[in-house]
Design a protein around this motif. Structure first.
Motif, PDB file in Angstrom:
ATOM      1  N   THR A  42       0.974 -36.851   5.880  1.00 13.75           N
ATOM      2  CA  THR A  42       1.039 -37.615   4.642  1.00 13.75           C
ATOM      3  C   THR A  42       2.473 -37.793   4.173  1.00 13.75           C
ATOM      4  O   THR A  42       3.046 -36.883   3.565  1.00 13.75           O
ATOM      5  N   PRO A  43       3.063 -38.942   4.428  1.00 15.29           N
ATOM      6  CA  PRO A  43       4.362 -39.245   3.825  1.00 15.29           C
ATOM      7  C   PRO A  43       4.188 -39.655   2.355  1.00 15.29           C
ATOM      8  O   PRO A  43       3.152 -40.197   1.967  1.00 15.29           O
ATOM      9  N   HIS A  44       5.209 -39.350   1.574  1.00 14.21           N
ATOM     10  CA  HIS A  44       5.243 -39.653   0.141  1.00 14.21           C
ATOM     11  C   HIS A  44       6.528 -40.431  -0.123  1.00 14.21           C
ATOM     12  O   HIS A  44       7.587 -40.051   0.378  1.00 14.21           O
ATOM     13  N   LEU A  45       6.447 -41.495  -0.895  1.00 13.43           N
ATOM     14  CA  LEU A  45       7.623 -42.302  -1.201  1.00 13.43           C
ATOM     15  C   LEU A  45       8.390 -41.654  -2.355  1.00 13.43           C
ATOM     16  O   LEU A  45       7.891 -41.558  -3.467  1.00 13.43           O
ATOM     17  N   GLU A  46       9.606 -41.175  -2.047  1.00 10.25           N
ATOM     18  CA  GLU A  46      10.472 -40.538  -3.050  1.00 10.25           C
ATOM     19  C   GLU A  46      11.778 -41.308  -3.130  1.00 10.25           C
ATOM     20  O   GLU A  46      12.518 -41.359  -2.145  1.00 10.25           O
ATOM     21  N   GLU A  47      12.034 -41.889  -4.288  1.00 15.15           N
ATOM     22  CA  GLU A  47      13.266 -42.633  -4.520  1.00 15.15           C
ATOM     23  C   GLU A  47      13.520 -43.659  -3.416  1.00 15.15           C
ATOM     24  O   GLU A  47      14.628 -43.795  -2.903  1.00 15.15           O
ATOM     25  N   GLY A  48      12.453 -44.350  -3.014  1.00 15.78           N
ATOM     26  CA  GLY A  48      12.559 -45.415  -2.023  1.00 15.78           C
ATOM     27  C   GLY A  48      12.591 -44.964  -0.577  1.00 15.78           C
ATOM     28  O   GLY A  48      12.752 -45.780   0.323  1.00 15.78           O
ATOM     29  N   ILE A  49      12.421 -43.655  -0.329  1.00  9.73           N
ATOM     30  CA  ILE A  49      12.466 -43.121   1.037  1.00  9.73           C
ATOM     31  C   ILE A  49      11.163 -42.370   1.312  1.00  9.73           C
ATOM     32  O   ILE A  49      10.739 -41.537   0.512  1.00  9.73           O
ATOM     33  N   TRP A  50      10.542 -42.677   2.453  1.00  6.83           N
ATOM     34  CA  TRP A  50       9.326 -41.977   2.849  1.00  6.83           C
ATOM     35  C   TRP A  50       9.683 -40.622   3.418  1.00  6.83           C
ATOM     36  O   TRP A  50      10.508 -40.516   4.317  1.00  6.83           O
ATOM     37  N   LYS A  51       9.042 -39.569   2.879  1.00  5.55           N
ATOM     38  CA  LYS A  51       9.251 -38.203   3.348  1.00  5.55           C
ATOM     39  C   LYS A  51       7.905 -37.515   3.453  1.00  5.55           C
ATOM     40  O   LYS A  51       7.041 -37.701   2.604  1.00  5.55           O
ATOM     41  N   ALA A 102       7.395 -48.331   7.541  1.00  2.71           N
ATOM     42  CA  ALA A 102       8.437 -47.348   7.243  1.00  2.71           C
ATOM     43  C   ALA A 102       7.829 -45.962   7.064  1.00  2.71           C
ATOM     44  O   ALA A 102       8.404 -44.963   7.508  1.00  2.71           O
ATOM     45  N   ALA A 103       6.660 -45.887   6.444  1.00  2.00           N
ATOM     46  CA  ALA A 103       5.985 -44.599   6.265  1.00  2.00           C
ATOM     47  C   ALA A 103       5.587 -44.012   7.612  1.00  2.00           C
ATOM     48  O   ALA A 103       5.769 -42.815   7.866  1.00  2.00           O
ATOM     49  N   GLU A 104       5.060 -44.859   8.494  1.00  2.00           N
ATOM     50  CA  GLU A 104       4.664 -44.374   9.813  1.00  2.00           C
ATOM     51  C   GLU A 104       5.887 -43.949  10.629  1.00  2.00           C
ATOM     52  O   GLU A 104       5.842 -42.945  11.338  1.00  2.00           O
ATOM     53  N   SER A 164      11.630 -33.567   4.744  1.00  2.00           N
ATOM     54  CA  SER A 164      10.352 -33.430   4.055  1.00  2.00           C
ATOM     55  C   SER A 164      10.496 -33.768   2.578  1.00  2.00           C
ATOM     56  O   SER A 164      11.576 -33.681   1.998  1.00  2.00           O
ATOM     57  N   SER A 165       9.387 -34.097   1.987  1.00  2.00           N
ATOM     58  CA  SER A 165       9.307 -34.347   0.559  1.00  2.00           C
ATOM     59  C   SER A 165       9.552 -33.046  -0.208  1.00  2.00           C
ATOM     60  O   SER A 165       9.272 -31.957   0.295  1.00  2.00           O
ATOM     61  N   THR A 166      10.029 -33.176  -1.424  1.00  2.00           N
ATOM     62  CA  THR A 166      10.171 -31.980  -2.268  1.00  2.00           C
ATOM     63  C   THR A 166       8.808 -31.339  -2.509  1.00  2.00           C
ATOM     64  O   THR A 166       8.740 -30.136  -2.761  1.00  2.00           O
ATOM     65  N   LEU A 167       7.742 -32.113  -2.399  1.00  2.00           N
ATOM     66  CA  LEU A 167       6.396 -31.561  -2.546  1.00  2.00           C
ATOM     67  C   LEU A 167       6.086 -30.544  -1.455  1.00  2.00           C
ATOM     68  O   LEU A 167       5.283 -29.642  -1.655  1.00  2.00           O
TER      69      LEU A 167
END
Length: 135
Positions: free
Chosen positions: A119-128, A26-28, A50-53
């Motif tokens: 670099t994906p980051h898992l946020e609230e169950g979703i990769w961003k 899922a991250a890929e 994108s992630s909030t980061l």
């Protein structure tokens, strides 16, 4: 070692390796979807996914300018091949969390071999996507 025992151990090891990283696929997929948006110039879509980061320090317009400048002379993407995937629980300058780091060897129209790190980051169950680097 009996063949049956060897088979059982091998099966368990294969099962454990896929269980250990259930979100890697899922991250890929999230990373590739984000790259597809970037490749086609859909920076607003990439920013929204994108992630909030990444969103907090960069507006959609700033993301477009930064990526366009970094890839200015590359031309169109011809091929992309993943060469590395690792999981991390921390990244420099970022909060602890669940991260995947993918390294791709990418062939562009005007650059035969570029290394992209995303670099994906898992946020609230979703990769961003939280980071993107080009070498």
């Amino acid at each position: 070692m009996p063949k049956t025992l060897t088979f059982i151990i091998a099966t368990l090891l294969l099962f454990m390796s896929t269980y250990a990283y259930p979100h890697t696929d899922a991250a890929e997929a999230a990373a590739l979807e984000w790259l597809k948006a970037i490749d086609s110039g859909e920076f607003d879509q990439a920013w929204e996914n994108s992630s909030t980061l990444l969103q907090v320090p960069l507006s959609s317009h700033m993301l477009a300018r930064t990526i366009s400048a970094a890839r200015r002379d590359f031309g169109a993407v011809e091929s992309r091949r993943r060469v590395r995937a690792i999981r991390q629980t921390s990244m420099p300058g970022a909060p602890a969390g669940d991260y995947a780091v993918f390294t791709f060897q990418t062939r562009f129209e005007n650059k035969p071999l570029i290394t992209e790190t995303i670099t994906p980051h898992l946020e609230e169950g979703i990769w961003k996507v939280s980071g993107y680097y080009v070498n």
